[in-house]
Design an enzyme around this catalytic site. Structure first.
Site, PDB file in Angstrom:
ATOM      1  N   GLU B 385       9.320   1.077   3.506  1.00  0.00           N
ATOM      2  CA  GLU B 385       8.516   0.963   2.355  1.00  0.00           C
ATOM      3  C   GLU B 385       9.338   0.509   0.981  1.00  0.00           C
ATOM      4  O   GLU B 385       8.895  -0.448   0.209  1.00  0.00           O
ATOM      5  CB  GLU B 385       7.442   1.934   2.114  1.00  0.00           C
ATOM      6  CG  GLU B 385       6.437   1.588   0.983  1.00  0.00           C
ATOM      7  CD  GLU B 385       6.847   2.178  -0.495  1.00  0.00           C
ATOM      8  OE1 GLU B 385       5.907   1.942  -1.406  1.00  0.00           O
ATOM      9  OE2 GLU B 385       7.832   2.480  -0.746  1.00  0.00           O
ATOM     10  N   GLU B 386      10.357   1.373   0.753  1.00  0.00           N
ATOM     11  CA  GLU B 386      11.078   1.201  -0.324  1.00  0.00           C
ATOM     12  C   GLU B 386      11.941  -0.323  -0.395  1.00  0.00           C
ATOM     13  O   GLU B 386      12.183  -0.822  -1.750  1.00  0.00           O
ATOM     14  CB  GLU B 386      12.184   2.213  -0.632  1.00  0.00           C
ATOM     15  CG  GLU B 386      11.711   3.672  -0.564  1.00  0.00           C
ATOM     16  CD  GLU B 386      11.082   3.974  -1.866  1.00  0.00           C
ATOM     17  OE1 GLU B 386      10.796   3.034  -2.650  1.00  0.00           O
ATOM     18  OE2 GLU B 386      10.439   4.880  -2.122  1.00  0.00           O
ATOM     19  N   GLU B 397       0.359  -8.011   9.468  1.00  0.00           N
ATOM     20  CA  GLU B 397       0.416  -9.273  10.007  1.00  0.00           C
ATOM     21  C   GLU B 397       0.242  -9.329  11.577  1.00  0.00           C
ATOM     22  O   GLU B 397      -0.178 -10.182  12.095  1.00  0.00           O
ATOM     23  CB  GLU B 397       1.851  -9.766   9.594  1.00  0.00           C
ATOM     24  CG  GLU B 397       2.204 -10.120   8.120  1.00  0.00           C
ATOM     25  CD  GLU B 397       3.554 -10.450   7.935  1.00  0.00           C
ATOM     26  OE1 GLU B 397       3.971 -11.273   6.949  1.00  0.00           O
ATOM     27  OE2 GLU B 397       4.396  -9.696   8.393  1.00  0.00           O
ATOM     28  N   ASP B 414       0.962   8.168  -0.846  1.00  0.00           N
ATOM     29  CA  ASP B 414       2.485   7.934  -0.925  1.00  0.00           C
ATOM     30  C   ASP B 414       2.904   9.176  -1.660  1.00  0.00           C
ATOM     31  O   ASP B 414       3.104  10.291  -0.923  1.00  0.00           O
ATOM     32  CB  ASP B 414       2.798   6.647  -1.764  1.00  0.00           C
ATOM     33  CG  ASP B 414       4.017   6.307  -1.775  1.00  0.00           C
ATOM     34  OD1 ASP B 414       4.975   7.190  -1.586  1.00  0.00           O
ATOM     35  OD2 ASP B 414       4.426   5.125  -1.903  1.00  0.00           O
TER      36      ASP B 414
END
Lengths: 706, 706
Positions: B385-386, B397, B414
């Site tokens: 994520e970072e 997707e 988060d």
């Protein structure tokens, strides 16, 4: 000195979109509260109702519908077109035979009409027009051939014949080579099996008379030209007229073969190749210009004057609704367009006549309280189809989300009867099984004693690796109102008609297509005298409609897509494999994706067999069946192809019968001057297909799997 | 003569995407067969189960989870990140406390790591680098101000501070003005309420120590940079590295404020404006270059050397599933990322610790046979994520169609605890009611005796025209893994956390954010010593999750969108109305569309109240509620904004708080040199919004209406 032989002057109301209009000197005389009834969640197709509907669909009523619908020309938005809107509304609101509700929806769209004050014309004149050349079908290859013969095309007028490439492509190709005007005619060799004299043509046969002019839209896209992707409401954003793409770049005019003969049989220059020859009764030459000893002075040129006007007009769709008893939020849509070019007895009124008869029979059952479908049925009469599928496209733009969420299938019956030999069906693979089921139970017209299915298989068939010999379903291009349903919305779609025996005629289509000779008399005398083929189509479409609206499990066989995918894959391997290997592009992921799809589809079909009819899982399974077609959509796959989002059915302009994005990208990559980015696009298209197939397999896989 | 004071050398595994890495000389020691159980179609939320779950969520277990999760740095794809994948899999496959199933999915993605052999560095050198300037927050206005001061930016290095504009924007803005390198630091004025000495900062307070360096992704988009719109499978099409967009155009390096002070407090030139001053304990000047009497020779320049390497790495998502008993094809997804920059105790492990505790409690009930949700629950631990929300984006997707068809809502937790004062919730409007319902039933941490809701409303509130005073829900940008769910897929999404009292600190975020000081000790000492805030978030998220998965009627109040639309409309009328009128662009159709939406939403809410719980119409209504958010998507609305398709929540970079497409287009049209096509784009954006709102209203309207 100025002289001119005026070959023809445009008259009448019929028009071509963008440019062009009639040239010729012919003269044709001119169903209760849905929520109140008690319903059962497990309501299923009632065979007694189905039989009753089949029995009630009446040939003579279809005949009378057609007589009424085609008695006057009803080009889009004309007074007669609007009168037919009212006729449809009246039928669908009838208290004894009507539907639950009916209404119109209007769109403000850009259409092209001829000018009454300034008729279009084609003249042969002293040198002040353009030298005439004969360009066969107006394909890119045709113009290249002319250039190879050292014929200078700059400033010429190209005479072309219908067929081969689409209407719009002729002008686009011509303009690329410097041509300044295009004439298009229908060669008797292409439409009349060579017959070209008045004694051999209508009213003496089904053949096209020499004066018949085939109209048609020359717009390259579909939908309202000014509002792509947006419904054409009065307040909607419109492109500037100068920014419209898709209109013919040069004046383009259709003419009859009588006039074409005057021109073509007087040309000078080298002989046209054998495959360019037609049936006008002379040797076709290429030009440029006329021969010295012909009907015209040798220095004559041709002048094409087109004065069509683009106008914003209001076009109506008519929508009729029968609310579903159990699943009102699942829609089966059945539609046809209403607008014609002239009288349009075949195109589209033969379809509208059938639509009205189906609505009468269903409406009667509904009003009597004898029947209500499980799912909602929407009947549609689309406006302005002839100008580019406009009414249906605007409808899909307006209700995009809702239609994608809820539509089970779209059934299109445009021309219902081309002629009376056999069924012709086109559709996406999930439509095949329901068409087969329906046609096996209906007698074919005539005395054969065969079912429609058994008759059909004699004319058009293929060997399926799964089923053996079966009738062959055609694929859906963009020839009628199904286009935006399948390509833009990803809805399982089909088109149904009766047609002629292709072994007995080489006619491109029924001969009077889009001409002023497409009349009720023509239908009654030559296409379907007893209207039994109209009835056969009404029964087929009616049965398919009822099966889709009423069956507990949706009769969409998703595993029939496996054959399509396998054949696309096979073609890619056979015809592109070596080429791709050289570029280090592997078809391996595609093989895996097709396998995944086949496995998931087969497993789902098996799973359905195990489900109880009362199972709450019915709707889940039906959602998988309904939504499969949507999983093949990728709105970012083909950014230059307006509306086309379906990765299996987008236009394939290449020679390999495989996934269109892959086929087209490979063709482009092989062109001279293509660079590495063209091969990157091949890889991108391959990934797009793989992702879509994996997504489709995921839609079919057990719903709690990830 | 060559000399250099080396300010810092990169060490460690943490990295920034694209460019930049740690600079500093600190050292931190381093859950049965779902189909078998008998189910009832009308299964509804069981309040006893909900109570039981609330009771079992255990602060001390969250604490132990956090201790384990944060004990080592676990930057994306590092060995420790992979070890945590196994930890999660083990928990979710546990026979007593696990889920129905769990698995990983891997993506091959482009990440950026520092080079161990060639560490990044920032040096002050004799003239061979670039003159240093101070550029405040690196906004376009900031650079313009410098130029207005006649400071030549060409070839300079810009020192900027975090905040104001996004990370990536600083480098993009700088490069436009000829700057060749950017340094970014965290000013103690922005993060520490001015405290800047070691004695005032961690471990003596929650403040950021002088050596702390805030990392972060400088990539302008989200998702794997090489595979936009395609899942990053090994065989997927990848952009050529030279064709990637969104990476910083010039070297960019974050530094600590200790180092920033050495640089900034030695600058020469005019004084920076008051609003540019910070808390480094000196007057900030603009440069260029250093003052003669400072720590460096006056002709010194700054050299930024960045040697990060782009590498294809395999990043894992972990997915855990609890199959739904009644509607296994409806998904409630709950996720958080797993990767950190360093130890990441707060970001993201505070969230993961909560996720694991929720899964333990639910898994235990599940394995005991005491409970199974009505709908399927998917728990997700996202990778990378970072580096740009990569794992979650690739997931959306890969499963695009299926997720769009079936996902009821996405819950993101988060960072679960920024600090312990109050709940902070962000989400799309349909999420508001379920968050309110949940938080009204849960006690706030501390001794107030208030519910989380009643505590929350004291900190962050607004006056709703419908409800009066309510807590204020924030909107969703692209700050965490909800981004692709809401913007790309159109799924109702929310983000939940506990945070600090903004009246008591001006900190931009918790001070050790993205630094090596974000450790377990830090959390335990300063953020949430008794883990009661973690527990409060676990309860809130757990309750929201259960309400979404188990309620017969989806607890999504679609009519809460009416307020948003009304306020967007009001802003358009107030702030753009006159402007648009001058261009003959009418807001009338928008007014009508908003009205239609409000009417349809209110009617649907009323309709739901009349439905029996056993009604077969429940699923239909739920589909309307679920699919509303999808109706706001238009993948063709913002072709230049990767993934952003939601016409209400796309980035609004203009000053008017209205529909983003309209706001941005109006802003552009008002720029000098804008032409008529800019106003056409305003009209186009207006039509896009109107069409989306009409479509959304149609989704909510009675299902058999057309």
């Amino acid at each position: 000195m100025h002289w001119a032989k005026i070959l023809g002057v445009a008259v009448g109301a019929a028009a071509l979109l963008g440019l062009g209009i009639i040239l010729g000197h012919f003269a044709i005389p001119k169903a209760t509260d849905p929520q109140a009834s008690s319903t059962s969640d497990s309501q299923d197709l009632d065979l007694a109702i189905l039989d009753s509907v089949m029995g009630q669909l009446d040939a003579s009523r279809i005949r009378e519908n057609l007589r009424e619908l085609s008695k006057e020309p009803h080009v889009a938005t004309s007074p007669r077109d609007e009168a037919l809107v009212q006729l449809l509304l009246g039928r669908w609101k009838d208290s004894a035979t009507g539907l639950d509700s009916a209404k119109t929806s209007e769109y403000t769209v850009l259409l092209s009409y001829p000018s009454a004050e300034q008729p279009n014309s084609v003249e042969v004149v002293d040198p002040s027009g353009g030298l005439l050349v004969y360009a066969n079908r107006g394909s890119e290859e045709d113009f290249k051939h002319l250039e190879a013969q050292r014929i200078k095309l700059e400033g010429t007028i190209a005479l072309t014949r219908y067929g081969g490439v689409g209407r719009g492509a002729k002008a686009i190709n011509a303009a690329k080579h410097g041509v300044v005007g295009v004439l298009v005619y229908t060669d008797p060799g292409d439409i009349n099996d060579g017959k070209n004299s008045p004694s051999e043509t209508f009213p003496n046969s089904w053949g096209l008379p020499p004066s018949g002019v085939e109209r048609g839209s020359y717009f390259e896209y579909f939908g309202d030209p000014l509002t792509p992707y947006l419904p054409a409401h009065p307040s909607s954003f419109r492109l500037d007229l100068n920014n419209i793409s898709g209109f013919p770049p040069i004046p383009t005019q259709p003419i009859g073969f009588e006039d074409a003969k005057d021109l073509l049989c007087n040309l000078t220059g080298p002989s046209a190749p054998g495959s360019w020859q037609g049936a006008l009764g002379c040797e076709y030459k290429l030009g440029p210009g006329f021969e010295p000893n012909g009907s015209f002075p040798a220095d004559s040129e041709v002048k094409v004057s087109v004065h069509n006007r683009l106008e914003l007009r209001t076009s109506s769709n008519v929508l009729g609704i029968i609310q579903g008893a159990v699943e009102p939020d699942r829609y089966v849509i059945y539609g046809n367009h209403r607008d014609s070019w002239v009288h349009g007895a075949v195109d589209p009124s033969s379809g509208t006549a059938v639509l009205l008869e189906i609505s009468r029979v269903l409406g009667t059952l509904l009003k009597k309280g004898a029947w209500r479908p499980r799912r909602t049925i929407i009947l549609a009469s689309w406006g302005a189809e002839e100008f580019g599928l406009i009414g249906s496209t605007e409808f899909t733009e307006e209700f995009l989300s809702k239609l994608q969420e809820r539509t089970v299938a779209y059934i299109n019956v445009d021309i219902s009867v081309f002629s009376n030999a056999t069924l012709r069906a086109q559709g996406t693979p999930p439509a095949q099984s329901v068409i087969f089921s329906a046609t096996k139970e209906i007698s074919a017209p005539g005395s054969s004693g065969l079912s429609i299915y058994d008759n059909w298989i004699r004319y058009t068939n293929r060997t399926s690796p799964v089923y053996g010999l079966v009738p062959k379903l055609g694929t859906l291009g963009a020839g009628s109102d199904y286009a935006s349903f399948v390509h833009f919305l990803g809805i399982t779609s089909m088109d149904l008609a009766y047609t002629y025996d292709q072994s007995k005629t080489s006619a491109r289509i029924y001969p009077t297509y889009h001409t002023a000779f497409d009349t009720f008399d023509y239908v009654e005398k030559f296409l379907d005298p007893d209207f039994s083929s109209h009835q056969a189509v009404a029964r087929t479409a009616g049965s398919v409609l009822l099966r889709l609206s009423d069956s507990l499990f949706l009769p969409l066989n998703v595993s029939d897509y496996s054959e399509t995918l396998q054949s696309f894959l096979q073609a890619a391997q056979d015809d592109l494999g070596t080429l791709l290997e050289k570029q280090n592009i592997s078809l391996g992921p595609l093989v895996t994706a097709v396998e995944k799809f086949k496995t998931a589809a087969a497993a789902l079909v098996q799973h359905i067999l195990t489900l109880q009819k009362s199972s709450p899982k019915v709707r889940m399974v039906n959602d998988q069946l309904m939504l499969l077609e949507r999983a093949f959509l990728n709105p970012r796959a083909f950014p230059d192809e307006r509306y086309y989002s379906h990765v299996l059915w987008a236009p394939n302009t290449a020679s390999v019968a495989t996934f269109p994005g892959l086929a087209n990208a490979c063709a482009r990559a092989q062109e001279i001057n293509s660079g590495p980015e063209a091969w990157a696009e091949v890889q991108r298209q391959l990934s797009i297909v793989v992702t879509a197939l994996e997504g489709a397999a995921a839609t079919l896989a057990p719903v709690a799997d990830l």
